[in-house]
Write a protein that holds these residues in place. Structure first.
Motif, PDB file in Angstrom:
ATOM      1  N   ILE A   1       0.856  -1.185   0.000  1.00 13.94           N
ATOM      2  CA  ILE A   1       0.000   0.000   0.000  1.00 13.94           C
ATOM      3  C   ILE A   1       0.891   1.233   0.000  1.00 13.94           C
ATOM      4  O   ILE A   1       1.853   1.313   0.771  1.00 13.94           O
ATOM      5  CB  ILE A   1      -0.915   0.008   1.241  1.00 13.94           C
ATOM      6  N   VAL A   2       0.545   2.178  -0.850  1.00  9.49           N
ATOM      7  CA  VAL A   2       1.286   3.435  -0.906  1.00  9.49           C
ATOM      8  C   VAL A   2       0.347   4.549  -0.463  1.00  9.49           C
ATOM      9  O   VAL A   2      -0.773   4.656  -0.969  1.00  9.49           O
ATOM     10  CB  VAL A   2       1.798   3.697  -2.335  1.00  9.49           C
ATOM     11  N   THR A   3       0.805   5.353   0.467  1.00  9.14           N
ATOM     12  CA  THR A   3      -0.081   6.381   0.994  1.00  9.14           C
ATOM     13  C   THR A   3       0.732   7.544   1.520  1.00  9.14           C
ATOM     14  O   THR A   3       1.835   7.366   2.025  1.00  9.14           O
ATOM     15  CB  THR A   3      -0.986   5.786   2.085  1.00  9.14           C
ATOM     16  N   PRO A   4       0.216   8.772   1.389  1.00  9.63           N
ATOM     17  CA  PRO A   4       0.956   9.924   1.892  1.00  9.63           C
ATOM     18  C   PRO A   4       0.872  10.005   3.407  1.00  9.63           C
ATOM     19  O   PRO A   4      -0.031   9.432   4.010  1.00  9.63           O
ATOM     20  CB  PRO A   4       0.234  11.110   1.235  1.00  9.63           C
ATOM     21  N   PRO A   5       1.789  10.717   4.013  1.00  6.36           N
ATOM     22  CA  PRO A   5       1.689  10.928   5.457  1.00  6.36           C
ATOM     23  C   PRO A   5       0.520  11.850   5.737  1.00  6.36           C
ATOM     24  O   PRO A   5       0.049  12.568   4.859  1.00  6.36           O
ATOM     25  CB  PRO A   5       3.021  11.598   5.811  1.00  6.36           C
ATOM     26  N   GLY A   6       0.048  11.818   6.915  1.00  3.43           N
ATOM     27  CA  GLY A   6      -1.086  12.660   7.259  1.00  3.43           C
ATOM     28  C   GLY A   6      -1.550  12.337   8.651  1.00  3.43           C
ATOM     29  O   GLY A   6      -1.012  11.469   9.317  1.00  3.43           O
ATOM     30  N   SER A   7      -2.570  13.045   9.051  1.00  8.14           N
ATOM     31  CA  SER A   7      -3.013  12.882  10.419  1.00  8.14           C
ATOM     32  C   SER A   7      -3.750  11.567  10.629  1.00  8.14           C
ATOM     33  O   SER A   7      -3.705  11.000  11.702  1.00  8.14           O
ATOM     34  CB  SER A   7      -3.916  14.050  10.794  1.00  8.14           C
ATOM     35  N   ALA A   8      -4.415  11.076   9.638  1.00  7.69           N
ATOM     36  CA  ALA A   8      -5.132   9.802   9.785  1.00  7.69           C
ATOM     37  C   ALA A   8      -4.777   8.911   8.605  1.00  7.69           C
ATOM     38  O   ALA A   8      -4.975   9.278   7.455  1.00  7.69           O
ATOM     39  CB  ALA A   8      -6.639  10.041   9.825  1.00  7.69           C
ATOM     40  N   ARG A   9      -4.229   7.784   8.904  1.00  3.74           N
ATOM     41  CA  ARG A   9      -3.785   6.871   7.862  1.00  3.74           C
ATOM     42  C   ARG A   9      -4.941   6.096   7.292  1.00  3.74           C
ATOM     43  O   ARG A   9      -5.458   5.196   7.923  1.00  3.74           O
ATOM     44  CB  ARG A   9      -2.722   5.887   8.405  1.00  3.74           C
ATOM     45  N   GLN A  10      -5.396   6.470   6.106  1.00  7.58           N
ATOM     46  CA  GLN A  10      -6.504   5.765   5.473  1.00  7.58           C
ATOM     47  C   GLN A  10      -5.932   4.851   4.402  1.00  7.58           C
ATOM     48  O   GLN A  10      -5.606   5.292   3.309  1.00  7.58           O
ATOM     49  CB  GLN A  10      -7.480   6.774   4.872  1.00  7.58           C
ATOM     50  N   LEU A  11      -5.781   3.609   4.738  1.00  7.13           N
ATOM     51  CA  LEU A  11      -5.172   2.662   3.821  1.00  7.13           C
ATOM     52  C   LEU A  11      -6.167   2.212   2.768  1.00  7.13           C
ATOM     53  O   LEU A  11      -7.294   1.843   3.091  1.00  7.13           O
ATOM     54  CB  LEU A  11      -4.669   1.437   4.586  1.00  7.13           C
ATOM     55  N   THR A  12      -5.744   2.237   1.517  1.00  9.55           N
ATOM     56  CA  THR A  12      -6.530   1.693   0.419  1.00  9.55           C
ATOM     57  C   THR A  12      -5.867   0.388  -0.011  1.00  9.55           C
ATOM     58  O   THR A  12      -4.761   0.398  -0.560  1.00  9.55           O
ATOM     59  CB  THR A  12      -6.593   2.681  -0.755  1.00  9.55           C
ATOM     60  N   PHE A  13      -6.536  -0.724   0.263  1.00  9.40           N
ATOM     61  CA  PHE A  13      -5.976  -2.035  -0.042  1.00  9.40           C
ATOM     62  C   PHE A  13      -6.222  -2.385  -1.502  1.00  9.40           C
ATOM     63  O   PHE A  13      -7.323  -2.227  -2.009  1.00  9.40           O
ATOM     64  CB  PHE A  13      -6.623  -3.110   0.840  1.00  9.40           C
ATOM     65  N   GLY A  14      -5.174  -2.865  -2.180  1.00  8.23           N
ATOM     66  CA  GLY A  14      -5.338  -3.443  -3.513  1.00  8.23           C
ATOM     67  C   GLY A  14      -5.648  -4.918  -3.386  1.00  8.23           C
ATOM     68  O   GLY A  14      -6.048  -5.397  -2.325  1.00  8.23           O
TER      69      GLY A  14
ATOM     70  N   LYS B   1     -12.194  -2.739   2.448  1.00 10.92           N
ATOM     71  CA  LYS B   1     -12.612  -1.453   1.881  1.00 10.92           C
ATOM     72  C   LYS B   1     -13.018  -0.542   3.027  1.00 10.92           C
ATOM     73  O   LYS B   1     -13.854  -0.901   3.850  1.00 10.92           O
ATOM     74  CB  LYS B   1     -13.774  -1.661   0.912  1.00 10.92           C
ATOM     75  N   LEU B   2     -12.430   0.645   3.056  1.00 10.76           N
ATOM     76  CA  LEU B   2     -12.707   1.587   4.138  1.00 10.76           C
ATOM     77  C   LEU B   2     -14.130   2.133   4.030  1.00 10.76           C
ATOM     78  O   LEU B   2     -14.551   2.595   2.970  1.00 10.76           O
ATOM     79  CB  LEU B   2     -11.706   2.735   4.093  1.00 10.76           C
ATOM     80  N   LEU B   3     -14.854   2.062   5.144  1.00 10.33           N
ATOM     81  CA  LEU B   3     -16.207   2.630   5.206  1.00 10.33           C
ATOM     82  C   LEU B   3     -16.173   4.054   5.748  1.00 10.33           C
ATOM     83  O   LEU B   3     -16.755   4.970   5.170  1.00 10.33           O
ATOM     84  CB  LEU B   3     -17.093   1.771   6.117  1.00 10.33           C
ATOM     85  N   PHE B   4     -15.514   4.227   6.899  1.00 14.64           N
ATOM     86  CA  PHE B   4     -15.377   5.542   7.532  1.00 14.64           C
ATOM     87  C   PHE B   4     -14.336   5.451   8.626  1.00 14.64           C
ATOM     88  O   PHE B   4     -13.870   4.373   8.982  1.00 14.64           O
ATOM     89  CB  PHE B   4     -16.705   6.069   8.112  1.00 14.64           C
ATOM     90  N   HIS B   5     -13.969   6.625   9.133  1.00 13.11           N
ATOM     91  CA  HIS B   5     -13.057   6.647  10.267  1.00 13.11           C
ATOM     92  C   HIS B   5     -13.369   7.829  11.157  1.00 13.11           C
ATOM     93  O   HIS B   5     -13.995   8.817  10.734  1.00 13.11           O
ATOM     94  CB  HIS B   5     -11.590   6.667   9.812  1.00 13.11           C
ATOM     95  N   TYR B   6     -12.953   7.732  12.402  1.00 16.26           N
ATOM     96  CA  TYR B   6     -13.046   8.810  13.375  1.00 16.26           C
ATOM     97  C   TYR B   6     -11.641   9.302  13.686  1.00 16.26           C
ATOM     98  O   TYR B   6     -10.748   8.518  13.970  1.00 16.26           O
ATOM     99  CB  TYR B   6     -13.659   8.313  14.690  1.00 16.26           C
ATOM    100  N   TYR B   7     -11.482  10.612  13.618  1.00 17.78           N
ATOM    101  CA  TYR B   7     -10.265  11.245  14.131  1.00 17.78           C
ATOM    102  C   TYR B   7     -10.728  11.988  15.379  1.00 17.78           C
ATOM    103  O   TYR B   7     -11.351  13.036  15.288  1.00 17.78           O
ATOM    104  CB  TYR B   7      -9.691  12.197  13.102  1.00 17.78           C
ATOM    105  N   ASP B   8     -10.406  11.421  16.525  1.00 13.77           N
ATOM    106  CA  ASP B   8     -11.014  11.850  17.792  1.00 13.77           C
ATOM    107  C   ASP B   8     -12.526  11.752  17.633  1.00 13.77           C
ATOM    108  O   ASP B   8     -13.033  10.674  17.353  1.00 13.77           O
ATOM    109  CB  ASP B   8     -10.557  13.256  18.155  1.00 13.77           C
TER     110      ASP B   8
END
Lengths: 111, 113
Positions: free
Chosen positions: A89-102, B44-51
């Motif tokens: 998985i390739v992802t930019p840094p950020g406050s919340a890591r939202q991984l997109t799975f292939g 597959k991501l549905l949603f997330h909470y940041y705090d």
């Protein structure tokens, strides 16, 4: 996020090194490469991540090419318990890591 | 010891009958995620909470809702489950601002009859 390409399946003999390739030719300068694996019916497990330099931990080594367009995950001595789907998985840094799975690579370690 | 705990591990519901899945964490992470994983597919991501801030993915159906009453707990509510919602639901946590791992639970497998 940059897209990744992985072979759908690979076999490896027990005790040998497993080398799992990943192509990420559209990676941006600030994007990290992450590897996760998922053993059947379990949640994904983090393995390793890197930005530019090669990385090693107790589980694996990550080799990133100089142009960062591809990487290889190396399991130095594969065991039967390493049979799993491996996700690059390739992802930019950020406050919340939202991984997109292939689709990942199904690695089967053979006895 | 498990750090992200999901309950129940297996849930069977009837078509249209609401269901709630729970996730708790002992890591004190401020980000919590819900993923859906259908058979032979990637999560597959549905949603997330940041705090307490809720972030919904654009293609997540309205049938899926979430609550996070405190740092440790997060719930996934499926208001009217359809046959297509049968899947493994994965909860994960991470520490914001750290380029590192997500910690996943073992998942809750939902069957819709």
């Amino acid at each position: 996020d940059a897209k990744t390409t992985q072979p759908p399946s690979m076999d490896c003999a027990e005790g040998r090194a497993a080398n799992l390739p990943c192509n990420h030719s559209t990676i941006s300068g600030n994007e990290y490469v992450y590897w996760y694996r998922q053993i059947h019916s379990q949640g994904p497990q983090y393995i390793i991540h890197g930005l530019k330099n090669n990385e090693t931990n107790e589980m694996a080594s990550l080799i990133i090419t100089e142009d960062r367009k591809s990487s290889t995950l190396i399991l130095p001595h594969a065991t039967l318990r390493d049979t799993a789907v491996y996700y690059c998985i390739v992802t930019p840094p950020g406050s919340a890591r939202q991984l997109t799975f292939g689709s990942g690579t199904q690695l089967t370690v053979l006895p | 010891d498990a750090m992200v705990i999901q309950n129940p591990r297996y849930q069977v519901t009837q078509f249209g009958k609401p269901v709630t899945l729970s996730c708790s964490q002992t890591l004190n992470h401020n980000v919590m995620y819900w993923y859906q994983q259908k058979s032979s597919q990637a999560p597959k991501l549905l949603f997330h909470y940041y705090d307490k801030d809720f972030n919904n993915e654009a293609d997540t159906p309205d049938n899926f809702q979430s609550r996070r009453p405190n740092t440790s707990f997060c719930f996934l509510d499926i208001r009217s489950p359809g046959l297509g919602d049968a899947a493994m639901y994965l909860c994960a946590t991470s520490r914001a601002g750290v380029a590192g791992e997500l910690f996943f639970g073992e998942g809750s497998r939902l069957t819709v009859l």
